[in-house]
Structures are given as C-alpha cells and as structure tokens.
Design a protein around this motif. Structure first.
Motif: not given
Lengths: 556, 173
Positions: B78-81, B84, B106-109, B112, B130-131, B135, B142-143
C-alpha cells in the motif's frame, strides 16, 4: 500573516476527525501497525525512544502571538512545560500521550495550526527565509508561494505515498538563509535578466542525510503562473522513477545523481509539456488572494537611526553587546528584526519553556505587529520592531533567560535532539553543544571569534545539518562508544558546500578541545575582518588538519 | 478477495486466464506478458482486461487502449504509490475503460485512488478480512474538500474560491 478561510478551517477539522477514526481502527485491529504507521506519521506522531513525539507544523516559520500562546498551553497541559523548536522551523513536543493527540490536534485547529505532513513519505512542511518580508536584499516575500505550496501539497491524492520524504524550501532574497540548496526542491524568487519579470529558479536533489548533496538547478526561470504544473511534473517523475528498493537511496537526490541532472531535467520538462497548465495551476487571483495576507504591516515613518537606541547602547554594555549581535537591519527605516536566542549557555538548543513562549508572545503582540518567526537555526525572531523599543524588549527578555547575545556566534549551535530523545540517534548531541558553549562562554571571546556556525547531528540522518556547518559534528557509535567526526568548511548559504572530514572521530570529552584548536588556527590565519568561513575557504583545510592531527596525537 | 467500487462491495465479473488461454471467458483478465497473444485470440464478444505492474511505462500500454475493457494496476504494497501516478497518466493519455487498483490498499487511500482515475479496488483476502466494505465506504469523503486541481474530485477548494470570486465580481442581480 495568512488566515484560514472557511475551506482551510473545514479541512483541518476534517483531518482531526479522520485521524481519530484512524486511531480507532488501529485499536480495533482493522489497521495493522504497519498500515497505521504512515497515517500517524502524516499527522506528526512519532514513536521515539522513551515516548511519543508530536511535531507541529509552523508553515514557513511564521507564528502569531495567539498561536505561540496555544503552544505554551499545550506544552504545559500535555508535555513537561516546554517545547523544542527544530531545524525545519517546526515545534516538537517530546512527551505527549497518544490518547491526548486528537485533543491536541483540536487545540491546534482552534488557532489555525496542525501537524499535517510533518513526517512520513510525503511533501513536508515548506520552510522559508526567516527574514521574509523584512530583509533588505529581498526581491519578493516567499511566504505567499510557500502557502500556495502548503495547500497544494496537503493530502495530495497522487503524491502521498512517495519513495521517501520530500522537503521544499523557498527564499526571495539574494542571500540564502533558508538552506534551499540542501532541500529536495529549492525555490528562489528571481527577476528575469531581460524582461525583469519575477519568477522562480528551481533546484532539485539537494539533501543532507548519509549522502549529502547540493541541489542542481533544473529551471533557471519558471514563470510564476506555471508553478504548480511544474511541481506536479517533478513529483510525478520522482514518484514513478525514484528508487523504492532501498530507503537510503530513495530520496530524489539519488535519482538526480544516478540519471544525471540533464536527464532528470529532460524527463521533467517532457512531463511538464504534456500537462494542461490551466487545469492544474492556481489562478493568479488565488496567489494574489494569499499575497494580500502578507502585505507589510503599517510601519510608522521614523528616522533611519534611533537616538533612543544609540543612547541606551552607549550607557549599557550588556545591552550594547546584545544589540550588536542579535539585530538584523530592516527594510523599514527605524525598525529592526530581533533574534531571540534559544541558545543560552548550557541548555538544550531550541528548547523554550511555556513561560518563555508567553513572554515572547506578549512582546510580539506589543512590539512586533503580533508576528513571530521560527528560524532553522532554532531561534525566534521578532520581525518588525521599532528601534526605539529595543531596550524595553531587552529588559523583558533578560529575566526570562532569553537575552543571550550570541546570534550567529560560536555558541549559537544547531543540534538535533540526539540520543537523549531520538530513536534513530547513535550518539548524544545536546550535551556536546552544552560542553562547547561552556568552553566558549566568555562573551568577549565570542565576539572576537565572530560569525561561526557549529551544527551537530547525533546520527548520519543529519537533522542537525552538520554537513553545512562551518564546523560540523557528527555523533556516531563505534563499538559501544560515542565517537564524534568533525567536518570543516560546510556552508548553508547561496555558496552552499558540504564540509570535509578533518580526521578520525573523537570521544565526547575531546570535542571542545578540538573546536578550540580549529578556532586557534583561524585566529592565527585570518586577515583583518575576515570571517571564519572566508578564512577556511582561502587557506584550505591543511593547517586545520595539521592542528587536528597534533591534537589526536596528544590524546594517544 | 473483495472488490470495492464507489457504490460499495461489487461483484467480480472478471476471470483470471491461465497465461493467454482465454478460451470462451466473457471477461478474461490476463497478465501483461500474455496480452498480445490473448488479443490475437479475442472474439468480438469477449472482453479483455490486463494486470500490469506499477512500473510499466504508459507508452507501452497506449497502443492497446481501444482493445482493453479493464486495466488492473498492481500495488505490491500500500505504501508503494507508483500506481497512483500510472493511473493518472493512463487517464490523461486517453484510457476510458475500467481502472482497477489491485493489491493491499487501505481505506484511507480510497479517495486518492478515485481522484487519480481508478474505478475500483481489488483487495486480497488478508486485507479484506480486517477491513470491511463498510469501512471503505466510511473512509470516502472524510476530507470533504481538498486543494488539488486536475484530479477526479468534485469542487476542489481552488475552483470553489474561483467561483466565489466570480460571484463577488459579477454585477448584482
């Protein structure tokens, strides 16, 4: 200074709610620790050696009195009554509880502040010349463009999961006080040599850390309206091409170094050419909206020189010494910028107690149009002070322990938190700074030595900027013992240079003596009026190396 | 596996082909290496999708845009952007089919990903367990407003300010 509109206000509130939800999902196990980590980092929450650390953004180093008072309150209520100003113009609290963080973020939002992107692999808080809007050598105040970049880079959908952190610094002056060449992007406001139009010079690939590099100019002149599209092009090239196989090679400086400045530039320009500028860039009216917030305050018309200041200096030697070191000429007649030193002899560089923060806030409110600056040298500036008021300010600073007369001198040391706080550190920094300060405590001696920047980092990540210190000190650990490597000739200004190693590492207790030896060579070699760094550049490293060698032999 | 789009959890229509063996699958998802061969065999009523690594240059994929109903971009972590940026470039270059992010995001992405041009997320089981889809839905918006122009998001702040300026400058009435 900038004020939030309804959108900015809503954004920081949304962000606090989002982080609270993220914490809840971590606690219920929906998010793993690995997944949560970048989310907390992008909200400024680090896990340090002894506790959590919260890093608060001070965008381009500008603060209001009200904001400073809120920081004082947070320090008192959630920390141990003090905070630490950093080399990126931010403020760190070293002892908050994780459960208190959402409440702290709410208190920050109340005064238009946040911790957004003060850590993590994203575009970090944008830094600027701490004398922006004040300096006499300035083409234009860089803070409006910093604010534009702050907004553009915040929660960026494409550039929030970069290979590594990404730091941007800006200056609008000839003299670079923002260390722009040691940033991933350095932005200089320049005037086009032919047309006189104001635009930007863009450097990429500077950085300190374990592979120090000076930024390379990729664009001599970028027209102002094209800025965001050009930044998008740089970031896209980096996001796609930057190395992700090794975190120590993941900064953009390594990409620029490996493919070469020319190739990097051509990739950025090719990407820039495909972008539809009008759909990306901010309207000139948007920049103008921001610029209006940074209009100069209503200065009084005053004589260039203050008779009151001259009289006070003549009658009070301690005040005179302070006025001689801690004032910077202002573009408005009869005004000065005051540097409040957070480097009293023997205390941690950059620390301020809540009580001191309130004293500073009150002075700013009364004497400096309610405005303050945080410097990358970890001091505070009252940017717009009438010279007539300087003596009254000094009298208020003295009892608060804030009147140390050492701005730019040998005891005005930059130091990272080091092994006393930081989980990455390999050696202590603060005690080394304190020992050097004690060695050179004598005010006369400091004045005789003149401008000399010592910068100390407690590990190779170089948060203390040791590479660009006139004298740099890097703390390492060798077989369980702290060892300090000394470099000479670094320069953080427009003549940016990385210092060279003088010799083998020294134990902590020998560092002050080594600094003494280096200063001794300077005093013997200098021409009249020559600053330390000028002597080093003129005579080269050899005499310093010789003295250093003698010292190491003596220790054997 | 969990497939999520703007509406919530979605039904998977695609079947991963074994190499280029697309047989008579109505929606065949093939790997990048097998794409030319799969397209050679494609019948007129078959749809082809391709799973590409996030390091693939967009130019390599561009000649196939018209023949592809889906491009799935792999997210190794997930941290490999990189994905995007690849999505954003594929949209700019004119890809109009479905864009899928495939990996442990992750849901927070979610926002994006949508902003960069993705339509859907394909989560591995380990993440999906888990998610929940709920969620993921809750993480959307959220923003409520963000700053960047030129991304697939309604009413960014800069455009809102522009509208407000225009309204303030227009003659009354």
């Amino acid at each position: 200074m900038y004020r939030y509109d309804e959108f900015d206000e809503r954004f920081v509130r949304d962000r606090v709610a989002q982080f609270s939800d993220q914490v809840a999902r971590r606690l219920d196990g929906s998010l793993t620790e690995d997944e949560f980590k970048p989310l907390r980092l992008k909200n400024g929450v680090y896990l340090q050696l002894h506790a959590y650390m919260l890093r608060i953004a001070v965008p381009y180093g500008t603060l209001s009195s009200k904001q400073m008072r809120q920081l004082a309150l947070i320090g008192e209520r959630f920390d141990r009554g003090y905070g630490h100003f950093t080399t990126r113009q931010n403020l760190q609290f070293n002892w908050p509880k994780l459960r208190d963080v959402p409440e702290i973020l709410g208190l920050l939002a109340d005064v238009e502040m946040h911790c957004i992107q003060t850590s993590g692999n994203c575009i970090r808080n944008v830094t600027a010349d701490h004398f922006a809007g004040v300096a006499q050598d300035e083409i234009e105040d860089p803070r409006p463009v910093c604010e534009l970049i702050r907004q553009w880079s915040t929660a960026h959908p494409e550039f929030s999961y970069l290979p590594r952190k990404f730091k941007i610094a800006a200056t609008g002056a000839q003299h670079d006080r923002a260390v722009t060449k040691a940033h991933d992007i350095g932005l200089r406001i320049v005037r086009h040599p032919d047309s006189g139009e104001i635009g930007y010079e863009i450097s990429v690939g500077g950085g300190l850390g374990r592979t120090p590099m000076i930024g390379k100019v990729v664009r001599d002149f970028l027209p102002k309206p094209d800025l965001l599209a050009y930044l998008e092009a740089i970031m896209r090239v980096y996001n796609q091409e930057g190395r992700r196989d090794n975190k120590y090679k993941a900064r953009v400086k390594i990409l620029v170094h490996e493919i070469g400045t020319e190739e990097f530039r051509s990739r950025v320009e090719a990407e820039f050419a495909t972008l539809d500028g009008p759909s990306v860039n901010a309207d000139p009216e948007e920049l103008a909206r921001i610029e209006a917030y940074f209009a100069p305050p209503a200065y009084e018309t005053l004589p260039r020189e203050s008779a009151a200041l001259a009289a006070a200096r003549a009658s009070n030697p301690a005040f005179d010494r302070w006025a001689g070191t801690n004032l910077t000429p202002h573009r408005a007649d009869g005004y000065s910028a005051v540097t409040i030193s957070l480097k009293p002899i023997g205390l941690a560089p950059g620390d301020a107690t809540s009580e001191q923060m309130r004293v500073i806030a009150d002075l700013a409110e009364r004497y400096s149009f309610d405005e303050l600056r945080v410097t990358h040298a970890q001091n505070i500036v009252l940017p717009h002070v009438r010279q007539d008021d300087l003596h009254a300010i000094w009298e208020a600073l003295v009892p608060a322990g804030l009147a140390t007369a050492n701005s730019g001198l040998i005891t005005d040391i930059i130091a990272c938190p080091g092994l006393d706080y930081c989980a990455l550190a390999t050696a202590r920094s603060i005690p080394i700074a304190q020992a050097i300060q004690q060695r050179f405590e004598d005010a006369e001696r400091q004045t005789e030595i003149g401008e000399l920047n010592i910068k100390i980092s407690g590990c190779i990540n170089a948060c203390g900027h040791h590479h660009v210190g006139h004298i740099g000190i890097l703390g390492l650990e060798k077989r369980g013992i702290e060892s300090y490597q000394i470099t000479l000739g670094g320069d953080a200004t427009e003549n940016a240079a990385v210092g060279e190693i003088l010799g083998p590492g020294l134990p902590a207790e020998e560092v002050p003596g080594a600094i003494e030896a280096i200063v001794g060579v300077y005093e013997a070699e200098r021409n009249d009026g020559e600053r330390f760094i000028e002597t080093v550049k003129r005579v080269g490293l050899s005499p310093f190396k010789a003295a250093f060698k003698e010292l190491s032999h003596a220790a054997d | 596996m969990l497939l999520i789009d703007r509406e919530g959890s979605a039904t998977e229509a695609w079947t991963r082909a074994d190499g280029a063996a697309i047989g008579n699958l109505s929606h065949a998802l093939v790997g990048w290496d097998a794409l030319p061969e799969a397209l050679d065999q494609k019948s007129s009523d078959q749809k082809i999708g391709v799973l590409v690594p996030n390091s693939l240059p967009s130019e390599a994929l561009k000649p196939f845009f018209d023949q592809l109903a889906l491009v799935a971009i792999g997210f190794p972590a997930f941290a490999d952007g990189r994905g995007f940026s690849l999505a954003k470039v594929l949209r700019r270059e004119g890809f109009r089919g479905t864009l899928r992010a495939s990996g442990p995001l992750i849901p927070d992405q979610f926002d994006y990903a949508i902003a960069c041009g993705f339509d859907e997320i394909e989560l591995p089981e380990a993440s999906a367990s888990r998610q929940s889809a709920l969620q993921w839905q809750q993480a959307r918006g959220r923003l409520s407003r963000t700053y960047q122009r030129g991304y697939t998001r309604d009413g960014n702040i800069l455009d809102r300010r522009r509208l407000a300026r225009a309204a303030a400058n227009s003659p009354a009435g």
